[in-house]
Design a protein around this motif. Structure first.
Motif, PDB file in Angstrom:
ATOM      1  N   LEU A 162       0.827  -1.199   0.000  1.00 39.31           N
ATOM      2  CA  LEU A 162       0.000   0.000   0.000  1.00 39.31           C
ATOM      3  C   LEU A 162       0.864   1.252   0.000  1.00 39.31           C
ATOM      4  O   LEU A 162       0.475   2.280  -0.536  1.00 39.31           O
ATOM      5  CB  LEU A 162      -0.914   0.001   1.232  1.00 39.31           C
ATOM      6  CG  LEU A 162      -2.002  -1.065   1.210  1.00 39.31           C
ATOM      7  CD1 LEU A 162      -2.699  -1.139   2.556  1.00 39.31           C
ATOM      8  CD2 LEU A 162      -3.007  -0.767   0.104  1.00 39.31           C
ATOM      9  N   ARG A 163       2.061   1.133   0.573  1.00 39.50           N
ATOM     10  CA  ARG A 163       2.909   2.308   0.721  1.00 39.50           C
ATOM     11  C   ARG A 163       3.649   2.639  -0.566  1.00 39.50           C
ATOM     12  O   ARG A 163       3.972   3.767  -0.828  1.00 39.50           O
ATOM     13  CB  ARG A 163       3.912   2.065   1.870  1.00 39.50           C
ATOM     14  CG  ARG A 163       4.671   3.287   2.270  1.00 39.50           C
ATOM     15  CD  ARG A 163       3.703   4.417   2.637  1.00 39.50           C
ATOM     16  NE  ARG A 163       4.396   5.677   2.763  1.00 39.50           N
ATOM     17  CZ  ARG A 163       4.621   6.501   1.740  1.00 39.50           C
ATOM     18  NH1 ARG A 163       4.209   6.171   0.552  1.00 39.50           N
ATOM     19  NH2 ARG A 163       5.263   7.635   1.934  1.00 39.50           N
ATOM     20  N   HIS A 164       3.958   1.631  -1.365  1.00 34.22           N
ATOM     21  CA  HIS A 164       4.714   1.877  -2.599  1.00 34.22           C
ATOM     22  C   HIS A 164       3.858   1.541  -3.810  1.00 34.22           C
ATOM     23  O   HIS A 164       4.206   0.670  -4.592  1.00 34.22           O
ATOM     24  CB  HIS A 164       5.974   1.009  -2.649  1.00 34.22           C
ATOM     25  CG  HIS A 164       6.956   1.348  -1.589  1.00 34.22           C
ATOM     26  ND1 HIS A 164       7.702   2.490  -1.614  1.00 34.22           N
ATOM     27  CD2 HIS A 164       7.328   0.688  -0.471  1.00 34.22           C
ATOM     28  CE1 HIS A 164       8.491   2.528  -0.549  1.00 34.22           C
ATOM     29  NE2 HIS A 164       8.279   1.445   0.163  1.00 34.22           N
ATOM     30  N   PRO A 165       2.730   2.226  -3.953  1.00 37.48           N
ATOM     31  CA  PRO A 165       1.836   1.836  -5.056  1.00 37.48           C
ATOM     32  C   PRO A 165       2.532   1.949  -6.416  1.00 37.48           C
ATOM     33  O   PRO A 165       2.299   1.131  -7.293  1.00 37.48           O
ATOM     34  CB  PRO A 165       0.651   2.806  -4.934  1.00 37.48           C
ATOM     35  CG  PRO A 165       1.137   3.917  -4.077  1.00 37.48           C
ATOM     36  CD  PRO A 165       2.219   3.379  -3.213  1.00 37.48           C
ATOM     37  N   GLY A 166       3.396   2.955  -6.561  1.00 32.31           N
ATOM     38  CA  GLY A 166       4.071   3.145  -7.852  1.00 32.31           C
ATOM     39  C   GLY A 166       4.946   1.970  -8.199  1.00 32.31           C
ATOM     40  O   GLY A 166       4.892   1.404  -9.287  1.00 32.31           O
ATOM     41  N   ARG A 167       5.776   1.579  -7.205  1.00 31.73           N
ATOM     42  CA  ARG A 167       6.709   0.479  -7.437  1.00 31.73           C
ATOM     43  C   ARG A 167       5.950  -0.817  -7.712  1.00 31.73           C
ATOM     44  O   ARG A 167       6.300  -1.589  -8.593  1.00 31.73           O
ATOM     45  CB  ARG A 167       7.574   0.339  -6.186  1.00 31.73           C
ATOM     46  CG  ARG A 167       8.876  -0.342  -6.454  1.00 31.73           C
ATOM     47  CD  ARG A 167       9.696  -0.402  -5.195  1.00 31.73           C
ATOM     48  NE  ARG A 167      10.226   0.902  -4.801  1.00 31.73           N
ATOM     49  CZ  ARG A 167      10.978   1.080  -3.712  1.00 31.73           C
ATOM     50  NH1 ARG A 167      11.248   0.070  -2.930  1.00 31.73           N
ATOM     51  NH2 ARG A 167      11.447   2.271  -3.417  1.00 31.73           N
ATOM     52  N   MET A 168       4.894  -1.007  -6.947  1.00 30.68           N
ATOM     53  CA  MET A 168       4.101  -2.220  -7.144  1.00 30.68           C
ATOM     54  C   MET A 168       3.433  -2.204  -8.514  1.00 30.68           C
ATOM     55  O   MET A 168       3.384  -3.200  -9.206  1.00 30.68           O
ATOM     56  CB  MET A 168       3.016  -2.333  -6.058  1.00 30.68           C
ATOM     57  CG  MET A 168       3.575  -2.549  -4.675  1.00 30.68           C
ATOM     58  SD  MET A 168       4.735  -3.937  -4.618  1.00 30.68           S
ATOM     59  CE  MET A 168       6.242  -3.119  -4.131  1.00 30.68           C
ATOM     60  N   ALA A 169       2.952  -1.005  -8.897  1.00 31.88           N
ATOM     61  CA  ALA A 169       2.304  -0.888 -10.199  1.00 31.88           C
ATOM     62  C   ALA A 169       3.302  -1.262 -11.290  1.00 31.88           C
ATOM     63  O   ALA A 169       2.955  -1.953 -12.255  1.00 31.88           O
ATOM     64  CB  ALA A 169       1.792   0.529 -10.405  1.00 31.88           C
ATOM     65  N   GLY A 170       4.563  -0.830 -11.119  1.00 38.91           N
ATOM     66  CA  GLY A 170       5.596  -1.179 -12.100  1.00 38.91           C
ATOM     67  C   GLY A 170       5.707  -2.683 -12.262  1.00 38.91           C
ATOM     68  O   GLY A 170       5.701  -3.202 -13.385  1.00 38.91           O
ATOM     69  N   SER A 171       5.778  -3.378 -11.133  1.00 44.23           N
ATOM     70  CA  SER A 171       5.894  -4.837 -11.197  1.00 44.23           C
ATOM     71  C   SER A 171       4.659  -5.464 -11.819  1.00 44.23           C
ATOM     72  O   SER A 171       4.742  -6.374 -12.638  1.00 44.23           O
ATOM     73  CB  SER A 171       6.086  -5.420  -9.790  1.00 44.23           C
ATOM     74  OG  SER A 171       7.315  -4.992  -9.271  1.00 44.23           O
ATOM     75  N   VAL A 172       3.496  -4.947 -11.396  1.00 40.49           N
ATOM     76  CA  VAL A 172       2.246  -5.516 -11.908  1.00 40.49           C
ATOM     77  C   VAL A 172       2.165  -5.314 -13.418  1.00 40.49           C
ATOM     78  O   VAL A 172       1.852  -6.239 -14.166  1.00 40.49           O
ATOM     79  CB  VAL A 172       1.026  -4.870 -11.197  1.00 40.49           C
ATOM     80  CG1 VAL A 172      -0.267  -5.242 -11.908  1.00 40.49           C
ATOM     81  CG2 VAL A 172       0.983  -5.312  -9.741  1.00 40.49           C
ATOM     82  N   ILE A 173       2.497  -4.089 -13.857  1.00 39.72           N
ATOM     83  CA  ILE A 173       2.428  -3.809 -15.298  1.00 39.72           C
ATOM     84  C   ILE A 173       3.432  -4.681 -16.044  1.00 39.72           C
ATOM     85  O   ILE A 173       3.122  -5.255 -17.084  1.00 39.72           O
ATOM     86  CB  ILE A 173       2.700  -2.309 -15.571  1.00 39.72           C
ATOM     87  CG1 ILE A 173       1.564  -1.469 -15.017  1.00 39.72           C
ATOM     88  CG2 ILE A 173       2.845  -2.057 -17.070  1.00 39.72           C
ATOM     89  CD1 ILE A 173       1.817   0.028 -15.081  1.00 39.72           C
ATOM     90  N   GLY A 174       4.631  -4.801 -15.482  1.00 42.89           N
ATOM     91  CA  GLY A 174       5.661  -5.609 -16.136  1.00 42.89           C
ATOM     92  C   GLY A 174       5.217  -7.055 -16.308  1.00 42.89           C
ATOM     93  O   GLY A 174       5.245  -7.606 -17.407  1.00 42.89           O
TER      94      GLY A 174
END
Lengths: 240, 788
Positions: free
Chosen positions: B428-440
């Motif tokens: 929840l704290r690093h939504p950007g970083r997680m989004a990167g992984s999810v998109i990748g």
């Protein structure tokens, strides 16, 4: 005080403040510091953690910015320097020693020193620098093959190899036992004496103060007291 | 002397070799696809051209009924004609076995002495027929191979009504017959059409062509106007029954080969950039996170007095080494894969040799894209790091403020234990970083979904064609159009359950500048055996007032239902008709046009004519029916559905469609690469946390849970994204695979999505296992001693 007049002033600080964060969450790391530091001394900044001593060291070392006030090095105002000017200030004048050594794990002791001599104008030979810190035998070892004290001595060798005007040491013995710590302090003393380098040591180990020319006590982001030692002890005589 | 920074670079590369290799592999595969497809297409195109040139394939073909030899001189004197040659050709039937229908063949003459000046052949085996030995023939190698005929064997063929015995003395390849298609069929099949070469004297005797010819071949000078030469030939040969001169572009085999290469070229243009773009995106994500994790070292270098430019160059070198090594490996792999594919296609296209030709632009594209995406990824992060003062950069990022995330999960405290809360709060704290992984991961999965869906599309194409559209058992083609009584007679044959007439008329369809050389198929009003269906797979009824076009044909002609079409009939009295388009049909094979058979015959003023029929038969009596048809002289060919189905599957598996297997493999590797990288980076970012947990007394599994829980959630979140993105990516990729010969439908195939999901989950499990092994092996003390 007469002695001060003979010495050149290295750092001159006036009304220096540093605030992290804003509003209710704001942390006042420095609340108005005034200070003059002469060249060639060993200066120890003492104080509990969070008292602002590391912040001051970082600002004087050109690693951090201040919120207000002035801080000059040999007449040049640090706080007005651009990023590029700060870079060349660090490159030409300042050496750093950190509590956790910060060696590049993928470079040998020699190469870690070389990292700095590479970009300095008139550096020591890396081997010579390592000899000064007593590590001549370990030049081609990687950090992982060195003890904590040895790693810290490599860090010191790396810092002094560029013949800096000032050597900043942030808790240089913080991660070391007393015997190793003493050895490291000894190296710092030698550097001061042999190379005439101004040495600024930030620590909360009060005993270290006994080897200093000048001791600055910090509390709550301000200087509480400045004491000039009449007699300095050799690191080997310091009681921990 | 190597600078210490460069030595650091080399040692860092050596230390991170696993991850560096995974990153390099991802970009390398993107480049590999690009280089492989570019090289393959260029090689095939160049080979075809060289083959044509070396064996002097004619530029213009002019069939006539019968013209005297003396016309050759006049043809050769036409402006723009570089060389001309006459020959005799005729249709023949070859008897192979008693059980099977005779096979249609084309007999072609070669000069009585020497070889042909135009349309030369390549002798693969045996020898050329001796002059004065009329029974010696050469056979097309493809047919001989398919029928296991070797030189020395004897063969019975019917020419001009007379049955004769021949001896096969040689097998040849010819640029004129790279593909052979049995009459009435769209899909080439080596086994069901033969080409025979004989000495001219023998063939002229068989077809009563002494002192005459029935085809002129013409090679043109560079820059000659084809249309003018064709017109002059038609005029000159009109009195001798000229059927209309045609250029190489309308020659059956060349048209097919060109179409196949064009299809490959479209695939090569459309598909690899998608792979490369996905790989570049992954490279960007991976590199930016890797540089992010070097933040402290960057701060340190800055503290020593290294300038931003020097530090940037150092890290740029680092990522460029990875990107360039990946690109070089990809390029080399692409060259090799391209050559390997070319050899594979050499057999498919029956080229006697290959002229390897690389596509230089694909190298440039591959390298530029790799280098750009790596540089942008790292510079973007470096800029962020440089914006921090060195003191801040050198400190590990201050413990992230999790208080915001805490609010989200406060209610869960009751249900979740400490490690689960750590996982959740971090996400929840690093939504950007997680989004990167999810998109990748989602993008990688989308590639897999698209390639697997395309596989299902190929199966669907075969299935639709032979189970839904064509429900007949066999299709007959007559030698010439017959009265519709013929179909009634066929229906009466014992074992024939149903017979449906068809009338196929060759036409040129025109809409302004857009035209297509094809045929109109006349069908009964409500076809049962070979149906015409729309996009919803519902049968379309033939109506009298107009023509129904297959979708790709409508696209080529740029027409839609309601538009008018000019139809130039190329048979009989050759009328030119204006016919409205009344519907669009979904077809998988070819680009046909349909009309109601009665309306078509009326338009041609030839009522009650049929040119073939579809039959459904009692399978128990199939042999009996084949035997009966064999005795019907009017029947030119029969195609059994099973043969046609087999031929189509083979075409798809060996033609341009074959690249789908490689693409699926590459997609799978890319998907694994990104999942593994995501896991590695997450682990690198949390080495200390994990060691601390272990020191505090958490077990290995509990510790691994903190990391793998994150990977699990990211992977699960990526699945719906992969499904959605894959759905759209499928359209792009399938588009590239459809050719003029067959179309691949976009199907929603649950099993393709399921397989892609399983692949991603499997990749996550394997990555998780690899990373957990790493955690288990980690030296706790070393991890904790690392400065924080």
């Amino acid at each position: 005080m007469a002695r001060n007049d003979e010495k050149q002033i290295a750092f001159s600080v006036r009304g220096l403040t540093k605030t992290y964060g804003e509003g209710a969450a704001a942390v006042h790391a420095l609340r108005g510091v005034d200070l003059d530091l002469p060249r060639g001394e060993i200066v120890v900044l003492l104080g509990p953690s969070g008292s602002g001593k590391s912040t001051l060291l970082n600002i004087l070392g050109g690693l951090d910015s201040a919120s207000s006030g002035t801080a000059s090095f040999e007449g040049r105002e640090l706080l007005e320097m651009s990023d590029a000017e700060l870079t060349s200030y660090r490159r030409e004048n300042i050496g750093f020693v950190f509590q956790f050594y910060n060696l590049m794990p993928s470079l040998t002791a020699y190469e870690n020193v070389e990292l700095v001599t590479e970009i300095a104008d008139d550096p020591l030979d890396p081997g010579e620098a390592l000899e000064i810190v007593g590590l001549k035998e370990r030049t081609h070892h990687f950090p992982s093959e060195l003890s904590g004290g040895e790693q810290q001595r490599v860090a010191i060798a790396r810092a002094i190899a560029k013949r800096p005007t000032v050597l900043f040491c942030d808790e240089p013995t913080g991660a070391l036992d007393s015997t190793t710590g003493r050895a490291v302090l000894h190296v710092l003393k030698n550097v001061n004496e042999q190379l005439g380098t101004t040495v600024l040591i930030v620590t909360h180990a009060a005993a270290t103060a006994q080897m200093a020319d000048r001791v600055i006590y910090f509390a709550d982001g301000a200087i509480r007291e400045v004491v000039e030692n009449e007699t300095k002890l050799d690191p080997s005589e310091i009681e921990w | 002397m190597v600078s210490p920074l460069d030595r650091k670079l080399l040692r860092d590369l050596a230390r991170m070799k696993g991850q560096a290799a995974a990153i390099a592999a991802v970009i390398g595969l993107g480049v590999l696809m690009q280089v492989m497809m570019g090289g393959l297409v260029n090689t095939l195109d160049q080979t075809r051209q060289t083959y044509y040139d070396r064996y002097r394939l004619a530029d213009v073909f002019a069939p006539v009924t019968r013209a005297p030899d003396r016309m050759l001189d006049r043809v050769a004197r036409i402006d723009g004609v570089a060389a001309a040659e006459t020959r005799v050709t005729g249709s023949a039937l070859i008897d192979i076995t008693d059980r099977e229908l005779p096979i249609r063949a084309q007999a072609i003459s070669i000069p009585d002495t020497g070889g042909p000046r135009l349309n030369d052949f390549f002798l693969v085996e045996g020898r050329v027929p001796s002059p004065g030995h009329p029974s010696e023939i050469m056979l097309l190698e493809g047919f001989a191979d398919a029928r296991a005929i070797i030189p020395g064997e004897r063969l019975t063929a019917t020419m001009n009504g007379a049955k004769r015995e021949f001896q096969v003395v040689g097998l040849v390849q010819s640029p004129e017959f790279l593909y052979t298609t049995a009459p009435g069929e769209l899909v080439p099949d080596d086994a069901r059409f033969a080409v025979i070469w004989m000495r001219r004297a023998a063939l002229s005797a068989a077809y009563d062509m002494n002192g005459a010819f029935n085809e002129v071949l013409v090679a043109l000078n560079r820059g000659a106007n084809v249309e003018v030469v064709k017109a002059k030939l038609d005029l000159m040969l009109d009195a001798f029954g000229a059927a209309g001169a045609y250029g190489l572009e309308h020659q059956a085999s060349n048209r097919f080969v060109s179409e196949e290469i064009r299809g490959l070229r479209i695939s090569a243009t459309v598909v690899p950039p998608i792979f490369l773009a996905v790989a570049a995106f992954l490279l960007y994500i991976v590199i930016s996170r890797m540089v992010q994790s070097e933040r402290e070292e960057i701060g340190l270098l800055k503290a020593f007095g290294y300038t931003s430019a020097e530090v940037s160059i150092h890290y740029l070198k680092f990522v460029l080494v990875i990107a360039i090594l990946g690109a070089i490996a990809g390029a080399l792999g692409g060259i090799m894969a391209g050559r390997w594919m070319a050899v594979f296609y050499q057999y498919y296209f029956k080229f006697p040799f290959l002229v390897f030709e690389l596509d230089k632009s694909s190298f440039v594209t591959g390298f530029v894209v790799s280098i750009l995406s790596a540089s942008v990824g790292s510079l973007f992060v470096l800029r962020g790091v440089f914006n921090l003062t060195p003191a801040v950069a050198m400190r590990p990022p201050a413990p992230t403020d999790y208080s915001r995330a805490a609010k989200f999960s406060q209610g869960m405290r009751r249900y979740l234990d400490q490690p689960s809360r750590m996982v959740l709060r971090r996400l929840l704290r690093h939504p950007g970083r997680m989004a990167g992984s999810v998109i990748g991961i989602g993008t990688g999965m989308a590639l897999s979904v698209a390639t697997l869906t395309m596989m299902a599309g190929f199966e669907r194409a075969v299935d639709l064609t032979f189970s839904v559209i064509d429900r007949s058992d066999m299709a007959l083609t007559f030698v010439t159009p017959l009265s519709d009584r013929a179909v009634i007679d066929l229906a009466r044959q014992p074992g024939v359950e149903h017979a449906e007439p068809v009338r196929v008329v060759p036409v040129i369809l025109r809409n302004g500048v857009h035209s297509y050389n094809g045929a109109i198929e006349g069908r009964v009003q409500q076809p049962q055996l070979n149906r015409v269906i729309d996009k919803r797979i519902l049968p379309i009824e033939m109506r009298r007032e107009g023509v129904i076009l297959a979708e790709p044909l409508a696209d080529i002609l740029r027409v839609d239902a309601g538009d008018m079409l000019t139809v130039e009939v190329r048979e009989g009295r050759r009328p030119v008709l204006e016919i409205p388009v009344i519907g669009i049909a979904q077809t998988m094979l070819g680009a046909p046009a349909f009309m109601e058979i009665g309306a078509l015959n009326r338009a041609l003023k030839e009522p009650g004519r049929v040119s073939g029929a579809f039959l459904s038969v009692d399978s128990a009596k199939r042999d009996q029916i084949v035997a009966a048809i064999k005795d019907m002289p009017a029947v030119a060919g029969v195609s059994q559905k099973e043969d046609a189905r087999r031929a189509l599957v083979e075409l798809m598996n060996t033609g341009p469609g074959a690249t789908r297997y490689i693409m699926t493999i590459v997609a799978a590797i890319i998907t694994f690469g990104i999942v593994y990288n995501a896991a590695r980076i997450a682990r690198a970012e949390r080495t200390r946390d994990l060691a601390s947990l272990r020191v505090m007394g958490f077990t290995r599994n509990e510790t691994a849970f903190v990391l793998l829980g994150e990977l699990a959630i990211v992977t699960l979140a990526a699945l719906p994204m992969g499904v959605g993105l894959g759905y759209y990516l499928t359209y792009l990729i399938v588009e590239g695979f459809s050719t003029d010969i067959y179309q691949i439908p976009v199907v929603f195939s649950p099993s393709a999505y399921g397989a892609a999901i399983v692949a991603v989950v499997l990749a996550a499990l394997v990555s998780g296992w690899l990373v957990k092994r790493d955690i288990d092996r980690a030296d706790l003390i070393a991890a904790l001693k690392t400065r924080d």
